[in-house]
Design a protein around this motif. Structure first.
Motif, PDB file in Angstrom:
ATOM      1  N   SER A   1       0.557   9.520  51.234  1.00 53.14           N
ATOM      2  CA  SER A   1       0.191  10.255  50.026  1.00 53.14           C
ATOM      3  C   SER A   1       1.237  11.322  49.716  1.00 53.14           C
ATOM      4  O   SER A   1       2.102  11.630  50.534  1.00 53.14           O
ATOM      5  CB  SER A   1      -1.175  10.917  50.202  1.00 53.14           C
ATOM      6  N   LYS A   2       1.134  11.901  48.515  1.00 53.28           N
ATOM      7  CA  LYS A   2       2.128  12.893  48.100  1.00 53.28           C
ATOM      8  C   LYS A   2       1.983  14.228  48.837  1.00 53.28           C
ATOM      9  O   LYS A   2       2.963  14.963  48.979  1.00 53.28           O
ATOM     10  CB  LYS A   2       2.017  13.122  46.586  1.00 53.28           C
ATOM     11  N   ALA A   3       0.780  14.536  49.317  1.00 61.02           N
ATOM     12  CA  ALA A   3       0.542  15.851  49.924  1.00 61.02           C
ATOM     13  C   ALA A   3       1.444  16.127  51.134  1.00 61.02           C
ATOM     14  O   ALA A   3       2.088  17.193  51.193  1.00 61.02           O
ATOM     15  CB  ALA A   3      -0.929  15.997  50.307  1.00 61.02           C
ATOM     16  N   PRO A   4       1.543  15.213  52.115  1.00 57.06           N
ATOM     17  CA  PRO A   4       2.430  15.516  53.254  1.00 57.06           C
ATOM     18  C   PRO A   4       3.906  15.535  52.873  1.00 57.06           C
ATOM     19  O   PRO A   4       4.699  16.237  53.492  1.00 57.06           O
ATOM     20  CB  PRO A   4       2.131  14.397  54.256  1.00 57.06           C
ATOM     21  N   VAL A   5       4.274  14.778  51.836  1.00 62.15           N
ATOM     22  CA  VAL A   5       5.664  14.806  51.373  1.00 62.15           C
ATOM     23  C   VAL A   5       5.970  16.180  50.786  1.00 62.15           C
ATOM     24  O   VAL A   5       7.017  16.787  51.065  1.00 62.15           O
ATOM     25  CB  VAL A   5       5.926  13.697  50.339  1.00 62.15           C
TER      26      VAL A   5
ATOM     27  N   THR B   1       8.442  21.534  51.419  1.00 66.00           N
ATOM     28  CA  THR B   1       8.263  22.987  51.486  1.00 66.00           C
ATOM     29  C   THR B   1       8.830  23.531  52.794  1.00 66.00           C
ATOM     30  O   THR B   1       9.503  24.568  52.817  1.00 66.00           O
ATOM     31  CB  THR B   1       6.777  23.357  51.355  1.00 66.00           C
ATOM     32  N   ASP B   2       8.570  22.817  53.900  1.00 67.69           N
ATOM     33  CA  ASP B   2       9.122  23.236  55.187  1.00 67.69           C
ATOM     34  C   ASP B   2      10.651  23.211  55.165  1.00 67.69           C
ATOM     35  O   ASP B   2      11.311  24.132  55.661  1.00 67.69           O
ATOM     36  CB  ASP B   2       8.610  22.324  56.308  1.00 67.69           C
ATOM     37  N   LEU B   3      11.210  22.149  54.594  1.00 65.40           N
ATOM     38  CA  LEU B   3      12.670  22.050  54.510  1.00 65.40           C
ATOM     39  C   LEU B   3      13.255  23.145  53.619  1.00 65.40           C
ATOM     40  O   LEU B   3      14.322  23.687  53.900  1.00 65.40           O
ATOM     41  CB  LEU B   3      13.068  20.675  53.972  1.00 65.40           C
TER      42      LEU B   3
END
Length: 197
Positions: free
Chosen positions: A4-8, A13-15
């Motif tokens: 799904s798009k949420a973990p992407v 955001t982390d990167l």
């Protein structure tokens, strides 16, 4: 991959927080390409932090500091012996982390992390390229450790600053930042594109 798009979004955001990508609203996500001004500001920020950290570390535990730096130098020498740039980059990072840990101020470490990943990526790029950057890097790390062992602290701090700031003279970068290059690119919120430059 059926993801799904949420973990992407979370991964991007982390990167972004690590300084490795730039997220441009309504345009996409791009690999961070620092300008010369970005690198100058990041390297001067790092030099200020590490110089302060080294001063504190030398007051708190100079012998423990030298011991920790020596362990990192052993790792660097091994990386050179086996010609592994990735191993050398990790050992290089470990060397500087020793200075921060021995300073005894966790806020210095947190501040350092604001630019550490991006600068380490640039230094790794230099170490794996042409020229003698790798050899000079190792020689400077060893010389800094030796100056500290001899209690020549002012010389060690001056060399540390020069060692960090050399990146400003050693790498060629574009003069425009990602926001300027992507103003005309419009994408929907659902589209995430990494532009490899």
């Amino acid at each position: 991959l059926g993801m799904s798009k949420a973990p992407v979004r979370a991964a991007f955001t982390d990167l972004r927080d690590m300084g490795l990508v730039s997220i441009v609203p309504q345009a996409g996500t791009y690999v961070f390409t620092p300008t010369p001004q970005d690198v100058k500001e990041m390297s001067h920020f790092r030099a200020m932090l590490e110089r302060e950290a080294l001063g504190s570390a030398l007051v708190r535990d100079p012998d423990g500091l030298v011991q920790g730096l020596s362990a990192a130098i052993v790792q660097m020498q091994h990386a050179i012996d086996v010609q592994e740039f990735t191993l050398y980059s990790r050992a290089d990072s470990a060397y500087h982390r020793v200075i921060l840990r021995h300073a005894g101020n966790r806020y210095l470490e947190k501040a350092y992390d604001l630019t550490a990943t991006a600068l380490e990526a640039l230094r790794a790029h230099l170490q794996s390229g042409a020229g003698d950057f790798w050899q000079r890097s190792f020689a400077e790390h060893t010389q800094m450790r030796d100056l500290m062992a001899k209690r020549q602290f002012d010389d060690a701090q001056a060399l540390l600053e020069e060692h960090i700031l050399v990146i400003n003279r050693s790498i060629s970068l574009p003069s425009a930042n990602i926001n300027q290059r992507t103003k005309s690119r419009r994408r929907s919120d659902e589209e995430y594109t990494i532009l490899l430059s």
